[in-house]
Design an enzyme around this catalytic site. Structure first.
Site, PDB file in Angstrom:
ATOM      1  N   GLN A 131      -2.519 -21.195  20.000  1.00 58.29           N
ATOM      2  CA  GLN A 131      -3.448 -20.292  19.323  1.00 58.29           C
ATOM      3  C   GLN A 131      -3.515 -18.952  20.049  1.00 58.29           C
ATOM      4  O   GLN A 131      -4.035 -17.977  19.512  1.00 58.29           O
ATOM      5  CB  GLN A 131      -4.847 -20.916  19.271  1.00 58.29           C
ATOM      6  CG  GLN A 131      -4.905 -22.170  18.437  1.00 58.29           C
ATOM      7  CD  GLN A 131      -6.284 -22.815  18.391  1.00 58.29           C
ATOM      8  OE1 GLN A 131      -7.250 -22.296  18.951  1.00 58.29           O
ATOM      9  NE2 GLN A 131      -6.378 -23.939  17.723  1.00 58.29           N
ATOM     10  N   THR A 173       0.808  -1.223   0.000  1.00 64.97           N
ATOM     11  CA  THR A 173       0.000   0.000   0.000  1.00 64.97           C
ATOM     12  C   THR A 173       0.839   1.270   0.000  1.00 64.97           C
ATOM     13  O   THR A 173       0.491   2.248  -0.668  1.00 64.97           O
ATOM     14  CB  THR A 173      -0.909  -0.011   1.261  1.00 64.97           C
ATOM     15  OG1 THR A 173      -1.809  -1.102   1.124  1.00 64.97           O
ATOM     16  CG2 THR A 173      -1.693   1.272   1.415  1.00 64.97           C
ATOM     17  N   ASP A 185       1.454  -6.675  -4.352  1.00 65.20           N
ATOM     18  CA  ASP A 185       0.602  -6.631  -3.177  1.00 65.20           C
ATOM     19  C   ASP A 185       1.119  -7.808  -2.333  1.00 65.20           C
ATOM     20  O   ASP A 185       1.298  -8.917  -2.870  1.00 65.20           O
ATOM     21  CB  ASP A 185      -0.861  -6.852  -3.598  1.00 65.20           C
ATOM     22  CG  ASP A 185      -1.810  -6.769  -2.418  1.00 65.20           C
ATOM     23  OD1 ASP A 185      -1.607  -7.511  -1.448  1.00 65.20           O
ATOM     24  OD2 ASP A 185      -2.753  -5.982  -2.475  1.00 65.20           O
TER      25      ASP A 185
HETATM   26  N1  ASP Z   1      -2.849  -5.703   0.497  1.00 64.54           N
HETATM   27  C1  ASP Z   1      -1.817  -4.782   0.901  1.00 64.54           C
HETATM   28  C2  ASP Z   1      -0.503  -5.533   0.922  1.00 64.54           C
HETATM   29  O1  ASP Z   1      -0.276  -6.285   1.843  1.00 64.54           O
HETATM   30  C3  ASP Z   1      -2.137  -4.219   2.229  1.00 64.54           C
HETATM   31  C4  ASP Z   1      -1.118  -3.263   2.789  1.00 64.54           C
HETATM   32  O2  ASP Z   1      -0.086  -2.979   2.251  1.00 64.54           O
HETATM   33  O3  ASP Z   1      -1.404  -2.731   3.874  1.00 64.54           O
HETATM   34  O4  ASP Z   1       0.302  -5.385   0.029  1.00 64.54           O
END
Ligand code: ASP
Length: 344
Positions: A277, A15, A60
């Protein structure tokens, strides 16, 4: 005048550097570099010099696999002598897995290696990206923390102790069984006694271990899980499993089929690591008959390892080509600060 410190940024995706598209947020080559060059904060006095190495493709992190960890480890190994510290930009989804894996892959570190990312991309006006990136750059440049760390939401965690605990908050990570290695408030405060320093007798030398053996898995126990399901899960080619058991490592050992499934796998050489867990606390396999039963069936204790650390440790140990007994031995030992060995 002392020279400006230099940090190598490995941009793997996530992100933090994403751009909006018709399909939602996507990582785009060159975009993060553009944003950083246009932002005076990253050029300000006191900030280190940086160079960005972008992985191709940017991902991602939900799409990441052990080969991608190897690409990151290689990128660091290749430029290790040229920089004072390293920052890996990464998505939050599998960040704790990557940080754990890198802790095993990068043996003999004597420089700071941090993984970071953000919940909101750097291109949005309100974001957590800028602070995470600025603080990580400063930590990597100015502080000697010879470990793989995960920096997020003002806290630096040991990478192989961190886990994602919040899918939307700015404090997305925690390290339930080890306090942070550093906290960034008005000042950056290091928790020096927790940091793993290389032994003075043996000067550290970086060794990059890229091989990970993918024939491992995680099995989460639940009331009613059948011996049949467990037996199927433990079939070849599986070599090792992280068993996410109850409490201090307990399981349904009153179920003969369940116990037999573990025993059979153990006798075939499958390494069964008993983890909990629970988010906080350790496995104490001999505390209850239900735990002793797991040990009798062949399970070994994973102590207070996170599932991410336990899994990547198995991937790494089998990747090193160790025989079953050696994997069992090392799985229960503290290799990179990933577990607390019980005091004798
Ligand atoms: N889906 C994204 C990733 O893990 C989420 C993030 O970066 O917060 O690349």
């Amino acid at each position: 005048m002392s020279r400006r410190r230099r940090v190598f940024i490995v941009h793997s995706g996530g992100t933090i550097g994403m751009k909006p598209s018709g399909d939602g947020w996507i990582p785009e080559p060159g975009y993060l570099r553009e944003l950083m060059s246009a932002n005076p904060v990253f050029q300000a006095q006191g900030m280190p010099e940086y160079e960005i190495g972008e992985l191709d493709p940017l991902l991602d992190s939900a799409m990441m696999a052990p080969d991608d960890w190897a690409r990151i480890a290689r990128a660091i190994g290749d430029r290790y002598d040229e920089f004072d510290g390293f920052v890996i930009l990464h998505g939050t989804d599998t960040m704790a897995y990557t940080a754990s894996a890198l802790a095993f892959m990068l043996e003999g570190l004597d420089k700071t290696v941090l993984v970071t990312g953000s919940q909101i991309p750097l291109c949005k006006p309100r974001n957590d990206a800028q602070d995470n990136l600025v603080s990580s750059l400063l930590l990597a440049a100015d502080h000697h923390i010879p470990e793989v760390g995960l920096y997020f939401g003002s806290r630096l965690f040991r990478g192989c102790r961190a886990t994602k605990v919040n899918s939307s908050g700015f404090h997305a990570f925690d390290s339930p069984n080890l306090p942070p290695l550093a906290t960034a408030g008005v000042q950056i405060q290091l928790n020096r006694e927790l940091i793993r320093w290389p032994s003075p007798e043996q000067p550290p030398r970086l060794e990059v271990h890229e091989d990970m053996d993918p024939k491992v898995g995680v099995l989460w126990l639940f009331p009613g899980i059948t011996g049949e399901i467990v037996r199927h899960f433990l079939q070849p080619p599986l070599k090792g499993v992280v068993l996410q058991a109850y409490g201090v490592g307990n399981g349904p050992v009153n179920d003969q089929e369940f116990v037999e499934a573990l025993r059979e796998a153990d006798s075939r050489g499958v390494v069964i690591v008993d983890c909990t867990q629970c988010l906080i606390g350790s496995v104490a396999i001999a505390d209850y008959a239900t735990g002793t039963g797991m040990a009798r069936a062949g399970a070994i204790s994973g102590y207070d390892m996170t599932p991410e650390a336990a899994l990547t440790k198995l991937l790494y140990l089998f990747g090193q080509g160790y025989a079953t007994d050696r994997v069992k031995q090392l799985a229960q030992r503290d290799l990179r600060g990933e577990l607390t060995e019980p005091s004798a």
